[in-house]
Scaffold this motif. Structure first.
Motif, PDB file in Angstrom:
ATOM      1  N   LYS B 114      -3.494  -0.966 -31.517  1.00 31.40           N
ATOM      2  CA  LYS B 114      -4.127  -0.473 -32.744  1.00 31.40           C
ATOM      3  C   LYS B 114      -3.153  -0.414 -33.916  1.00 31.40           C
ATOM      4  O   LYS B 114      -3.547  -0.578 -35.062  1.00 31.40           O
ATOM      5  CB  LYS B 114      -4.708   0.931 -32.501  1.00 31.40           C
ATOM      6  N   VAL B 115      -1.888  -0.130 -33.635  1.00 30.09           N
ATOM      7  CA  VAL B 115      -0.924  -0.078 -34.733  1.00 30.09           C
ATOM      8  C   VAL B 115      -0.133  -1.374 -34.860  1.00 30.09           C
ATOM      9  O   VAL B 115       0.896  -1.410 -35.526  1.00 30.09           O
ATOM     10  CB  VAL B 115       0.053   1.109 -34.624  1.00 30.09           C
ATOM     11  N   GLY B 116      -0.621  -2.426 -34.201  1.00 27.12           N
ATOM     12  CA  GLY B 116       0.007  -3.728 -34.382  1.00 27.12           C
ATOM     13  C   GLY B 116       1.377  -3.828 -33.755  1.00 27.12           C
ATOM     14  O   GLY B 116       2.225  -4.587 -34.202  1.00 27.12           O
ATOM     15  N   ARG B 135       4.752   4.556 -37.433  1.00 30.96           N
ATOM     16  CA  ARG B 135       3.462   4.197 -36.829  1.00 30.96           C
ATOM     17  C   ARG B 135       3.391   4.712 -35.397  1.00 30.96           C
ATOM     18  O   ARG B 135       2.362   5.247 -34.963  1.00 30.96           O
ATOM     19  CB  ARG B 135       3.289   2.675 -36.835  1.00 30.96           C
ATOM     20  N   HIS B 169      -3.390   1.541 -42.904  1.00 30.38           N
ATOM     21  CA  HIS B 169      -3.410   1.662 -41.443  1.00 30.38           C
ATOM     22  C   HIS B 169      -3.960   3.010 -41.020  1.00 30.38           C
ATOM     23  O   HIS B 169      -4.767   3.119 -40.106  1.00 30.38           O
ATOM     24  CB  HIS B 169      -1.992   1.539 -40.880  1.00 30.38           C
ATOM     25  N   ALA B 172      -7.636   3.296 -41.214  1.00 24.86           N
ATOM     26  CA  ALA B 172      -8.275   2.550 -40.131  1.00 24.86           C
ATOM     27  C   ALA B 172      -8.187   3.318 -38.815  1.00 24.86           C
ATOM     28  O   ALA B 172      -9.149   3.383 -38.045  1.00 24.86           O
ATOM     29  CB  ALA B 172      -7.626   1.174 -39.992  1.00 24.86           C
TER      30      ALA B 172
END
Lengths: 276, 262
Positions: B114-116, B135, B169, B172
């Protein structure tokens, strides 16, 4: 579920990173200086440039070592010394870790105990020898007590200081996740103090070897310290140097063992020494 | 949902950090606490988290009084505060120790995705950039599914570009579980970009100065007139909070010593 941003796949994994700066990995470099010095002196001796009565050449020291080893004498002495260091260090370090943890984590314990311990620390450890001999006799217990006292203080100071230095902000993370006191100690404090504790144990062990010599010089029938005294009394410098060489190897090996055993626990560290 | 009633905080050294602060936040609402330094906004957040106790007043989450850190409340600190001896994945799973390993691993993997940061799980925190570390720290707090998420200037240490990206982010991430979000910031743009409401605080002692609704749809266009207007309103309130003579008791206290001595 949404993937936010794509970053290149991480390539370094945990398994691959251990191989840089392995303990002893550069030991070849470490051998250059002593070996070169030994060869130089040996050469000077062979060329007749030095009088070798008081400083025997490496070849003669090696020969003495070999004889001692072949007769099984060396093993007896080494085991006696290692046993003393092991027991004394084990005892002193255990008590040091325990009291250091106590005074580090409890202000009350620190106020009660630390002044006394600091005063005791100011006493040169060798000053205890007569008392220990009176109390514990001239055999093993008094020697081990002396070594334990010598090992205790650096470990105690190191652990106490390590706990005092734990970052308050990291502890707060534990609080925000509602860790109990016990879990806070296990999951936050213990890993946080580990690096300093290992340094403390290493300096404690170093002092252990220092005090075992003191103890054995003062009266022992076996041990590397005994070899030293015996070599002096019978005028055998090669035996003295052989014993000294053994101390160097054993001390370095013991220190390396601590390092190697704890290195996997410290691979997370982000410090100057690791990047070199 | 989250209610702060008459919070007072006086520190042992006599510093009066908060004076009678009351605030009600609805479920799923995003509230930005804005104010100059020393207005007690961080203190307020710490009281809500239960990390510190108020001198007077109380904090309630769904009617339950908060005295100590509570499972329904997640906290994101100003710095990432990752535990350096744990891998990134272990850091994210720090609050999930009670779950069986398999379940924990799934949640952590999902969070990383989800946080890449998929594929970063085995790394050490020291190998992350500042933005990546923050993050991780945000999902570490979110992965336990708190009903309330508190954030203390979480992006203040980052450069402007990273900050704007992370703000997007955050929204989202917030949309997935929609926790109530209380965010401390000194950045007016950040308040306008994220919040449904900006609560502007006034310093010495910390009080609520203005409560400004920001009824803009998401995603927000930072160049739209509404956004600019919201920023202006918050900024105006912030200026007012700082220029206003400080309230009753303390105004005399702060002016008289120099004045009467001469």
């Amino acid at each position: 579920m949404q993937t936010l941003s794509q970053e290149p796949k991480a390539s370094t994994r945990r398994g691959q990173r251990a191989d840089s700066a392995r303990p002893g990995g550069g030991f070849v470099y470490g051998l250059i200086l002593p070996l070169a010095a030994a060869l130089l002196y040996e050469g000077a001796f062979r060329a007749g440039l030095v009088q070798a009565r008081l400083l025997p050449p490496p070849s003669r020291i090696a020969e003495t070592l070999w004889k001692l080893a072949a007769s099984g004498e060396l093993a007896t002495h080494v085991i006696a010394t290692l046993l003393r260091v092991g027991l004394g260090f084990g005892l002193g370090a255990a008590v040091g870790v325990f009291l250091g943890a106590l005074t580090g984590s409890s202000a009350l314990a620190r106020r009660l105990l630390d002044p006394t311990l600091q005063a005791l620390r100011a006493i040169p450890s060798l000053a205890w020898v007569p008392l220990f001999i009176l109390w514990l006799g001239i055999f093993e217990p008094s020697k081990i007590a002396l070594i334990a006292v010598g090992c205790f203080f650096p470990v105690y100071l190191g652990v106490m200081g390590a706990i005092a230095n734990v970052d308050r902000k990291i502890v707060e993370v534990g609080r925000a996740f509602r860790l109990s006191r016990l879990k806070l100690a296990r999951r936050i404090l213990l890993p946080a103090i580990l690096p300093d504790t290992i340094v403390a144990l290493r300096s404690g062990l170093g002092l252990g070897f220092m005090f075992v010599v003191a103890a054995e010089i003062m009266g022992a029938s076996e041990g590397l310290g005994y070899l030293l005294v015996d070599g002096q009394q019978l005028g055998k410098p090669d035996q003295i140097l052989a014993a000294i060489l053994c101390f160097a190897v054993l001390g370095k090996a013991a220190d390396w063992l601590i390092l190697a055993a704890t290195r996997p626990l410290l691979s997370w560290q982000d410090s100057f020494a690791r990047s070199g | 949902m989250l209610s702060l009633a008459h919070l007072d905080k006086v520190y042992p050294n006599g510093a009066h950090a908060l004076d009678d602060v009351s605030l009600d936040v609805e479920a799923g609402e995003i509230v930005a606490l804005v104010g100059g330094s020393g207005c007690g906004k961080t203190t307020l957040l710490r009281l809500v988290s239960g990390l510190e106790a108020p001198t007077h007043g109380e904090v309630r989450v769904d009617g339950e009084a908060i005295f100590a850190p509570h499972p329904a409340i997640g906290f994101v600190f100003q710095e990432p505060r990752l535990l350096p001896w744990l891998s990134v994945a272990e850091n994210i799973g720090f609050g999930l120790e009670h779950l069986p390993p398999g379940e924990r691993r799934d949640l952590v993997e999902e969070a990383l995705l989800k946080v890449g940061l998929a594929g970063y799980g085995a790394r050490w925190p020291r190998e992350l950039s500042g933005g990546q570390a923050q993050r991780v720290s945000i999902v570490r707090a979110l992965v336990t599914r708190p009903k309330v998420l508190l954030m203390d200037e979480p992006f203040s240490a980052l450069d402007a570009l990273t900050r704007a990206t992370l703000q997007d982010h955050l929204i989202a991430l917030w949309e997935a579980s929609q926790p109530t979000l209380l965010l401390v910031t000194h950045d007016v743009e950040e308040a306008a970009a994220l919040a449904d409401r900006a609560v502007v605080m006034q310093p010495r002692p910390g009080r609520v100065f203005a409560d400004i609704p920001i009824p803009l749809p998401r995603p927000r266009d930072r160049l739209s007139p509404g956004f600019v207007e919201a920023k202006r309103a918050v900024l105006a309130a912030l200026d007012g909070s700082l220029s206003q003579p400080s309230g009753g008791k303390s105004s005399k206290g702060s002016q008289s010593p120099a004045g009467s001595w001469w």
